[in-house]
Design a protein around this motif. Structure first.
Motif, PDB file in Angstrom:
ATOM      1  N   GLY A  78      32.737  16.905  37.061  1.00  0.00           N
ATOM      2  CA  GLY A  78      31.587  16.128  36.602  1.00  0.00           C
ATOM      3  C   GLY A  78      30.821  15.510  37.757  1.00  0.00           C
ATOM      4  N   MET A  79      31.550  14.952  38.747  1.00  0.00           N
ATOM      5  CA  MET A  79      30.894  14.365  39.917  1.00  0.00           C
ATOM      6  C   MET A  79      30.155  15.426  40.723  1.00  0.00           C
ATOM      7  N   THR A  80      30.733  16.629  40.817  1.00  0.00           N
ATOM      8  CA  THR A  80      30.077  17.724  41.536  1.00  0.00           C
ATOM      9  C   THR A  80      28.772  18.093  40.843  1.00  0.00           C
ATOM     10  N   GLY A  81      28.827  18.210  39.515  1.00  0.00           N
ATOM     11  CA  GLY A  81      27.610  18.526  38.765  1.00  0.00           C
ATOM     12  C   GLY A  81      26.546  17.449  38.901  1.00  0.00           C
ATOM     13  N   LEU A  82      26.962  16.195  38.821  1.00  0.00           N
ATOM     14  CA  LEU A  82      26.013  15.070  38.897  1.00  0.00           C
ATOM     15  C   LEU A  82      25.378  14.971  40.281  1.00  0.00           C
ATOM     16  N   THR A  83      26.209  14.971  41.324  1.00  0.00           N
ATOM     17  CA  THR A  83      25.656  14.868  42.681  1.00  0.00           C
ATOM     18  C   THR A  83      24.857  16.117  43.046  1.00  0.00           C
ATOM     19  N   GLY A  84      25.296  17.278  42.563  1.00  0.00           N
ATOM     20  CA  GLY A  84      24.550  18.509  42.823  1.00  0.00           C
ATOM     21  C   GLY A  84      23.175  18.471  42.173  1.00  0.00           C
ATOM     22  N   PHE A  85      23.115  17.977  40.938  1.00  0.00           N
ATOM     23  CA  PHE A  85      21.827  17.866  40.242  1.00  0.00           C
ATOM     24  C   PHE A  85      20.876  16.959  41.016  1.00  0.00           C
ATOM     25  N   PHE A  86      21.347  15.751  41.397  1.00  0.00           N
ATOM     26  CA  PHE A  86      20.472  14.810  42.109  1.00  0.00           C
ATOM     27  C   PHE A  86      20.103  15.327  43.499  1.00  0.00           C
ATOM     28  N   PHE A  87      21.027  15.995  44.166  1.00  0.00           N
ATOM     29  CA  PHE A  87      20.728  16.551  45.491  1.00  0.00           C
ATOM     30  C   PHE A  87      19.626  17.592  45.398  1.00  0.00           C
ATOM     31  N   PHE A  88      19.788  18.575  44.495  1.00  0.00           N
ATOM     32  CA  PHE A  88      18.790  19.630  44.393  1.00  0.00           C
ATOM     33  C   PHE A  88      17.467  19.114  43.838  1.00  0.00           C
ATOM     34  N   ALA A  89      17.523  18.146  42.910  1.00  0.00           N
ATOM     35  CA  ALA A  89      16.283  17.587  42.358  1.00  0.00           C
ATOM     36  C   ALA A  89      15.495  16.846  43.434  1.00  0.00           C
ATOM     37  N   THR A  90      16.162  16.010  44.224  1.00  0.00           N
ATOM     38  CA  THR A  90      15.442  15.279  45.277  1.00  0.00           C
ATOM     39  C   THR A  90      14.997  16.213  46.398  1.00  0.00           C
ATOM     40  N   PHE A  91      15.800  17.203  46.718  1.00  0.00           N
ATOM     41  CA  PHE A  91      15.422  18.150  47.775  1.00  0.00           C
ATOM     42  C   PHE A  91      14.190  18.944  47.361  1.00  0.00           C
ATOM     43  N   ILE A  92      14.189  19.458  46.148  1.00  0.00           N
ATOM     44  CA  ILE A  92      13.041  20.243  45.675  1.00  0.00           C
ATOM     45  C   ILE A  92      11.803  19.363  45.544  1.00  0.00           C
ATOM     46  N   SER A  93      11.996  18.120  45.052  1.00  0.00           N
ATOM     47  CA  SER A  93      10.828  17.230  44.930  1.00  0.00           C
ATOM     48  C   SER A  93      10.277  16.862  46.301  1.00  0.00           C
ATOM     49  N   LYS A  94      11.123  16.708  47.307  1.00  0.00           N
ATOM     50  CA  LYS A  94      10.655  16.386  48.668  1.00  0.00           C
ATOM     51  C   LYS A  94       9.852  17.550  49.244  1.00  0.00           C
ATOM     52  N   ILE A  95      10.296  18.777  48.945  1.00  0.00           N
ATOM     53  CA  ILE A  95       9.586  19.946  49.477  1.00  0.00           C
ATOM     54  C   ILE A  95       8.278  20.188  48.731  1.00  0.00           C
ATOM     55  N   LEU A  96       8.316  20.064  47.390  1.00  0.00           N
ATOM     56  CA  LEU A  96       7.130  20.389  46.590  1.00  0.00           C
ATOM     57  C   LEU A  96       6.128  19.245  46.494  1.00  0.00           C
ATOM     58  N   ILE A  97       6.608  17.998  46.486  1.00  0.00           N
ATOM     59  CA  ILE A  97       5.725  16.839  46.345  1.00  0.00           C
ATOM     60  C   ILE A  97       5.859  16.010  47.619  1.00  0.00           C
ATOM     61  N   SER A  98       4.878  16.083  48.468  1.00  0.00           N
ATOM     62  CA  SER A  98       4.984  15.440  49.774  1.00  0.00           C
ATOM     63  C   SER A  98       4.988  13.915  49.688  1.00  0.00           C
ATOM     64  N   GLU A  99       4.344  13.347  48.672  1.00  0.00           N
ATOM     65  CA  GLU A  99       4.281  11.894  48.578  1.00  0.00           C
ATOM     66  C   GLU A  99       5.472  11.295  47.815  1.00  0.00           C
ATOM     67  N   THR A 100       6.530  12.060  47.617  1.00  0.00           N
ATOM     68  CA  THR A 100       7.707  11.531  46.922  1.00  0.00           C
ATOM     69  C   THR A 100       8.378  10.449  47.763  1.00  0.00           C
ATOM     70  N   LYS A 101       9.053   9.540  47.103  1.00  0.00           N
ATOM     71  CA  LYS A 101       9.689   8.423  47.804  1.00  0.00           C
ATOM     72  C   LYS A 101      11.049   8.794  48.395  1.00  0.00           C
ATOM     73  N   ALA A 102      11.549   9.971  48.088  1.00  0.00           N
ATOM     74  CA  ALA A 102      12.844  10.397  48.620  1.00  0.00           C
ATOM     75  C   ALA A 102      12.699  10.706  50.103  1.00  0.00           C
ATOM     76  N   ASP A 103      13.574  10.100  50.915  1.00  0.00           N
ATOM     77  CA  ASP A 103      13.543  10.410  52.337  1.00  0.00           C
ATOM     78  C   ASP A 103      14.732  11.304  52.694  1.00  0.00           C
ATOM     79  N   TRP A 104      14.683  11.862  53.886  1.00  0.00           N
ATOM     80  CA  TRP A 104      15.680  12.852  54.284  1.00  0.00           C
ATOM     81  C   TRP A 104      17.091  12.260  54.386  1.00  0.00           C
ATOM     82  N   GLU A 105      17.216  10.977  54.702  1.00  0.00           N
ATOM     83  CA  GLU A 105      18.534  10.349  54.772  1.00  0.00           C
ATOM     84  C   GLU A 105      19.208  10.340  53.396  1.00  0.00           C
ATOM     85  N   MET A 106      18.420  10.046  52.364  1.00  0.00           N
ATOM     86  CA  MET A 106      18.965  10.034  51.008  1.00  0.00           C
ATOM     87  C   MET A 106      19.350  11.459  50.575  1.00  0.00           C
ATOM     88  N   ILE A 107      18.530  12.424  50.907  1.00  0.00           N
ATOM     89  CA  ILE A 107      18.835  13.821  50.572  1.00  0.00           C
ATOM     90  C   ILE A 107      20.097  14.271  51.312  1.00  0.00           C
TER      91      ILE A 107
END
Length: 191
Positions: free
Chosen positions: A59-88
């Motif tokens: 469950g933790m793998t699924g949860l952290t994997g979801f948030f990791f890929f969601a923030t990574f994709i949003s950082k790449i596709l949406i430049s003004e996202t608040k996610a920074d590389w340290e959090m990713i």
């Protein structure tokens, strides 16, 4: 017959001999366990297989994997996202750690019961047939050895013979039918 196993830093070697089997386990930092156990010590009717999934870590793998890929994709596709590389990066590390812990805590073992406790064997998809064949051979060899030793060469009073027959049945070396047949015979030494 010899069964060699390896998982992470643990190596196991189990060898079937004439009257016993030898077990050797090496762990990290040169820790080792080594013993030889006579076939009489086995409880072959109590052997089992266990496969247990670490639901929490999956469950933790699924949860952290979801948030990791969601923030990574949003950082790449949406430049003004608040996610920074340290959090990713932190979410990526958390995903990898929980993935490793899921794998480490995944139990897939076969247990051989003895009078001293259970002996665990690693059982994975790649070696499950080898482990199953080894357990089958161990049961067959121990049953053959014990029945030859205690039934064919049995002597002494009838009480001693009956105790041995009871013990062999409880340990799984003879079947219920063999047990009943031996109990009905006036002298079990004629088997």
């Amino acid at each position: 017959m010899i069964l060699n196993q390896r998982r992470f830093f643990t190596k196991r070697k189990i060898e079937l001999k004439e009257e016993s089997f030898a077990y050797r386990e090496n762990r990290i930092f040169n820790q080792f366990v080594e013993f030889e156990l006579p076939y009489e010590e086995l409880r072959i009717n109590l052997s089992m297989k266990q496969s247990k999934f670490p639901l929490f870590w999956i469950g933790m793998t699924g949860l952290t994997g979801f948030f990791f890929f969601a923030t990574f994709i949003s950082k790449i596709l949406i430049s003004e996202t608040k996610a920074d590389w340290e959090m990713i990066f932190g979410l990526g590390v958390a995903f990898c750690v929980s993935l490793v812990l899921s794998y480490v805590n995944w139990i897939n073992e076969a247990y051989i019961a003895t009078t001293q406790g259970n002996l665990a064997l690693f059982r994975t998809r790649s070696n499950s047939d080898e482990v199953d064949n080894f357990i089958k051979k161990l049961k067959s060899k121990s049953k053959q050895y014990v029945t030859e030793k205690y039934l064919e060469n049995i002597s002494g009073p009838i009480e001693l013979q009956n105790e041995r027959i009871d013990w062999m049945f409880e340990a799984g070396f003879i079947s219920k039918k063999e047990f009943e047949d031996l109990k009905e015979m006036p002298n079990p030494t004629n088997s």
